[in-house]
Scaffold this active site. Structure first.
Site, PDB file in Angstrom:
ATOM      1  N   ASN A  21       2.786   5.967  -2.679  1.00 53.60           N
ATOM      2  CA  ASN A  21       3.120   5.992  -0.887  1.00 53.60           C
ATOM      3  C   ASN A  21       4.170   4.970  -0.641  1.00 53.60           C
ATOM      4  O   ASN A  21       4.725   4.515   0.329  1.00 53.60           O
ATOM      5  CB  ASN A  21       2.009   6.436  -0.708  1.00 53.60           C
TER       6      ASN A  21
ATOM      7  N   HIS B 156      -0.373  14.014  -9.444  1.00 52.56           N
ATOM      8  CA  HIS B 156       0.704  13.578  -8.720  1.00 52.56           C
ATOM      9  C   HIS B 156       1.580  12.948  -9.385  1.00 52.56           C
ATOM     10  O   HIS B 156       2.473  12.984  -9.172  1.00 52.56           O
ATOM     11  CB  HIS B 156       0.125  12.303  -7.856  1.00 52.56           C
TER      12      HIS B 156
ATOM     13  N   ASN C  85       4.180  12.000   1.463  1.00 52.27           N
ATOM     14  CA  ASN C  85       3.812  10.558   1.173  1.00 52.27           C
ATOM     15  C   ASN C  85       4.491   9.345  -0.041  1.00 52.27           C
ATOM     16  O   ASN C  85       5.405   8.521   0.584  1.00 52.27           O
ATOM     17  CB  ASN C  85       2.317  10.209   1.327  1.00 52.27           C
TER      18      ASN C  85
END
Length: 182
Positions: free
Chosen positions: A71, A22, A117
């Site tokens: 997020n 990520h 997200n």
């Protein structure tokens, strides 16, 4: 002569997890930052690490790595957009992409977050889906556990692939930034 519009490069990451899939957006921007000799500093108001650069034709470029969870990183980007009067079309989001092979890239000119997200957080905070994005491939897992995949660290063989492609990836980012902004 008019002052060039500032461009903002939002390097998405999971804070405290620099080697997870990520965080590949921040890896790319860190690599480019080393090549450009960027000097990073903490920006308290946005809870981000930022670096400024003057690009081709005097173009101001603000590189941003939010120090928030993936997020909820959007407010950091929004705060800097407001402080520097950066429009959504001049925000480039650099992030991981499941639907691209490891190390492959694609520029996407706006559009939905497609389940990402971190991108959704930026879109919501800047109230726009018009921001271009540099998608950096992390590939899909062999099973259906997407969360474990994106939060997992790159394996050593995967890191070798990324290291071998990092100059090319950062070159594509720089080439995009050298085009006149909207």
């Amino acid at each position: 002569m008019s002052v060039p519009k500032t461009r903002l490069v939002a390097a998405l990451q999971n804070v405290g997890m620099p080697l997870c899939r990520h965080s590949v957006g921040a890896m790319v921007v860190d690599h480019l930052g080393e090549r450009l000799g960027l000097s990073w500093e903490h920006h308290r108001q946005s809870n981000s690490i930022i670096a400024e650069h003057v690009g081709a034709g005097g173009q101001p470029i603000l590189f941003v790595k939010p120090k928030l969870a993936m997020n909820i990183n959007g407010p950091a980007i929004s705060a800097l957009c407001q402080a520097r009067t950066v429009t959504p079309t001049n925000v480039l989001i650099v992030h991981d992409e499941l639907d691209l092979e490891l190390g492959k890239t694609r520029i996407k000119k706006g559009g939905s977050a497609k389940g990402h997200n971190g991108v959704r957080s930026v879109h919501n905070a800047i109230r726009s889906q018009e921001s271009p994005r540099l998608l950096v491939g992390i590939g899909r897992p062999s099973n259906d556990d997407i969360v474990a995949w994106v939060l997992g660290n790159f394996r050593s063989a995967e890191m070798e692939v990324l290291r071998g492609r990092m100059d090319e990836i950062s070159d594509s980012l720089l080439a995009f930034l050298e085009k006149p902004p909207s």
